[in-house]
Design a protein around this motif. Sequence first.
Motif, PDB file in Angstrom:
ATOM      1  N   TYR A 249      55.709  20.540 -14.759  1.00 44.45           N
ATOM      2  CA  TYR A 249      55.537  19.698 -13.680  1.00 44.45           C
ATOM      3  C   TYR A 249      55.072  18.381 -14.043  1.00 44.45           C
ATOM      4  O   TYR A 249      54.234  18.224 -15.077  1.00 44.45           O
ATOM      5  N   THR A 273      70.624  15.569 -10.856  1.00 52.55           N
ATOM      6  CA  THR A 273      69.710  15.334  -9.470  1.00 52.55           C
ATOM      7  C   THR A 273      70.522  15.926  -8.523  1.00 52.55           C
ATOM      8  O   THR A 273      71.670  16.024  -8.607  1.00 52.55           O
ATOM      9  N   GLY A 342      64.244  18.302 -10.195  1.00 54.67           N
ATOM     10  CA  GLY A 342      64.221  18.939  -8.896  1.00 54.67           C
ATOM     11  C   GLY A 342      64.698  20.216  -9.079  1.00 54.67           C
ATOM     12  O   GLY A 342      65.368  20.566 -10.043  1.00 54.67           O
ATOM     13  N   ALA A 343      65.005  20.922  -7.902  1.00 53.03           N
ATOM     14  CA  ALA A 343      65.637  22.341  -7.891  1.00 53.03           C
ATOM     15  C   ALA A 343      67.295  21.865  -7.464  1.00 53.03           C
ATOM     16  O   ALA A 343      67.482  21.243  -6.850  1.00 53.03           O
ATOM     17  N   ALA A 371      59.609  19.199 -12.244  1.00 52.14           N
ATOM     18  CA  ALA A 371      59.241  19.196 -10.817  1.00 52.14           C
ATOM     19  C   ALA A 371      58.315  18.031 -10.562  1.00 52.14           C
ATOM     20  O   ALA A 371      57.599  17.457 -11.405  1.00 52.14           O
ATOM     21  N   GLN A 375      56.494  20.613  -3.758  1.00 54.72           N
ATOM     22  CA  GLN A 375      57.537  21.159  -3.112  1.00 54.72           C
ATOM     23  C   GLN A 375      58.917  21.462  -4.161  1.00 54.72           C
ATOM     24  O   GLN A 375      59.396  22.538  -4.141  1.00 54.72           O
ATOM     25  N   ASP A 376      58.955  20.511  -5.288  1.00 48.89           N
ATOM     26  CA  ASP A 376      59.891  20.747  -6.133  1.00 48.89           C
ATOM     27  C   ASP A 376      59.431  21.985  -6.778  1.00 48.89           C
ATOM     28  O   ASP A 376      60.447  22.814  -7.241  1.00 48.89           O
ATOM     29  N   GLU A 379      60.552  24.839  -4.934  1.00 43.49           N
ATOM     30  CA  GLU A 379      62.093  25.234  -4.735  1.00 43.49           C
ATOM     31  C   GLU A 379      62.547  25.710  -6.252  1.00 43.49           C
ATOM     32  O   GLU A 379      63.519  26.718  -6.309  1.00 43.49           O
ATOM     33  N   ILE A 380      62.152  25.138  -7.189  1.00 49.03           N
ATOM     34  CA  ILE A 380      62.728  25.501  -8.556  1.00 49.03           C
ATOM     35  C   ILE A 380      62.319  27.123  -8.757  1.00 49.03           C
ATOM     36  O   ILE A 380      63.162  27.779  -9.236  1.00 49.03           O
TER      37      ILE A 380
END
Length: 708
Positions: A249, A273, A342-343, A371, A375-376, A379-380
């Motif tokens: 993170y 990305t 991000g995911a 992340a 939210q990231d 999702e990950i």
Amino acid sequence: MTSSSTCRRRVTGAVNSAGTGLDPAIEYHVINSLGWRGLRPLQAAAVEPVRSGDDCVLVAPTAGGKTEAALFPLLSEMTRGDWHGTTILYVTPLRALLNNLYPRIQTYAAWLGRTVGLWHGDVGQSERRRILAERPDVLLTTPESIESMLVSRAVDHRAFFSNVRAIVVDELHSFAAQDRGWHLLAVLERVQRLARRDVQRVGLSATIGNPEEVGHWLQGSGAGHRPPVQVVVEEPAPDAPEPLVLVDYVGSEINAARIIAAMHRGEKRLVFTESRRLAEKLAYELRELSVETYVSHSSLAAEERRFSERAFAEARDCVIVATSTLELGIDIGDLDRVIQVGATRTVSSFLQRLGRTGRRPGTARNTMFLALDSQDLLEIAGVLVLWRRGFVEAVQPPPHPRHLAAQQLLALALQEGAFSRVSWRDWWGSLSLMDDAPEVLEFLVDEEFLVEDTGLLMIGPRAEKEFGRRHFMELLSSFLAEKELRVITGTKEVGFVSPLSLPHPDDRVQKPIVLGGRAWLVEDVDWERFVVIVSPMRERGDVRWQSDDIAFSFEVMRARRDVLLGEDPDVELSKRAQSRMPLMRDEYLSEVDPAGLVLSHGVKGATLWTWAGLRANATFLAGVGLPVENLTNESVGLPGDVSARELRGGDMGTAVPYVDPRQIEALKFSVALPPELARTTLAERFADRDGARAVHVSELISQGRDWG
């Protein structure tokens, strides 16, 4: 999509150095020119099924030798059968991938004294004329280029395609999940009719959850008539090292750039990305940190992308920041690290990217996720939970491609000049794409897209008006191209940006745009030519492109809910990620409950937290007969006085989501369909009835008021 009986072979283990079953010249060069000890497991197992002439699907990780698994047997058959003319088509979804494969395949064909041609939108007229004059044995191309050759008056399509015997479809999963796959099948049926023989189909993929079903789909009109598809899957070796997956993170884009710059110095790092905007901003920040950085995405000029990919392949201590353009099989040399900011949107996409690493002996596949916010992180974690369960998305071709039936009928009129109103179906056989074509054809005639003369149909005035610009160029592809401005500095093309990116003339110095990982001052905009003139700047910039809401799958959304309810992905979490996980769960505390789906009531209405995805949510609302309000992947907005009886009523089995008439323009060629059929087509394609049923039968946990 249904599947017929198939033959699946699972292979694993080491290189096969025994007799290969290939042409002796290929065997010789595999050992003496390539320096291989033998064939890889997939390549060895694919020889017999591919040489048999059966349709095949070959599945192996990225860089697993799938191209050779298809072409070595086909080239062997070319020699044995003394094939002449253009007999093999090799199709990929990306021009860059074709450019990348071209010299490699040229080398293989040259071993046998055979030739290879390259035909796509960036290939010049002189090279095209040479190909037409001296037809290559193998043609590397795209579905759109095949379509353009079929309709072009400069190409004798009957002669050119008369000898085709096989087609290799690289990145099969990418085609099958989009309308481009239907378009490919349709043009292949027309090529097959010109060749007057069944054309063997060989699909290649690194990640596909249902290869038998997709192979059956790939057979087109031959499904049920040709021998069953042979599926060959290369499994990971039993002693292969466990993939190394780390989640960190970092909290911001600038922090992500600092982490990427600081870690793994001296190694080649590929950073993925999910957006062009983030790719550009990260590339800029990395260059500010004195990291040798390249960029690759679809809105960069072709020469800029080629330079980045070539330079990255040759460099050692460097980073390339990319979107999905480098997810597919473009060769960028041996790679040390994959970093995902991000995911990924799917497990399949993650597996494609993970497979970029671990190619050298003694190395393991690896991915580090960064992340940027909670939210990231959610999702990950959701994608990795699914991965650890062994889940891979099944590829489902978009249903009801009626708009492409319209496109195909118009393209046939261009190809043949005129076609019979009675026997047109012969061009596509039983291909399901044309199931609704009779209704579509009547509309095309009634609206003068086609006009009739003595039983023959030809292009009419409405088709000329809607599609006739630039020699019917818009009719040749199945996808809508975003309207972008061309960015030029001096005489060099940098790439393309959306009009959304352009600052107000008074703000140009304060708000430069970033493209190719560099900041640019907008000097002038020529709206007639749709060109932006820029010069370099050193200030931090920004850029934007148009984007639609992302409809995540039901499975991905439910995995996120499971994470919020306490499930952790079985991968390494950094201390920062470990510390953030409980805080992230606290942020969503009111939106999940282990006993059922949360129905929360507020002043402005109710919200049902379904965690089911946009498609399932829209279908659920249609099934219970409620209007669409505040629809997201996580939830649906409901009237404040909604009752339990209303949410338990309705029929999900026949539910069709509501489609705003303005959305119909998103369906290419929709103008060539009856308006109600176009609306129905779009609605049916957005439906997720299984997901809607799961929502419909779930226990509801009310928050905010008692209800009944």
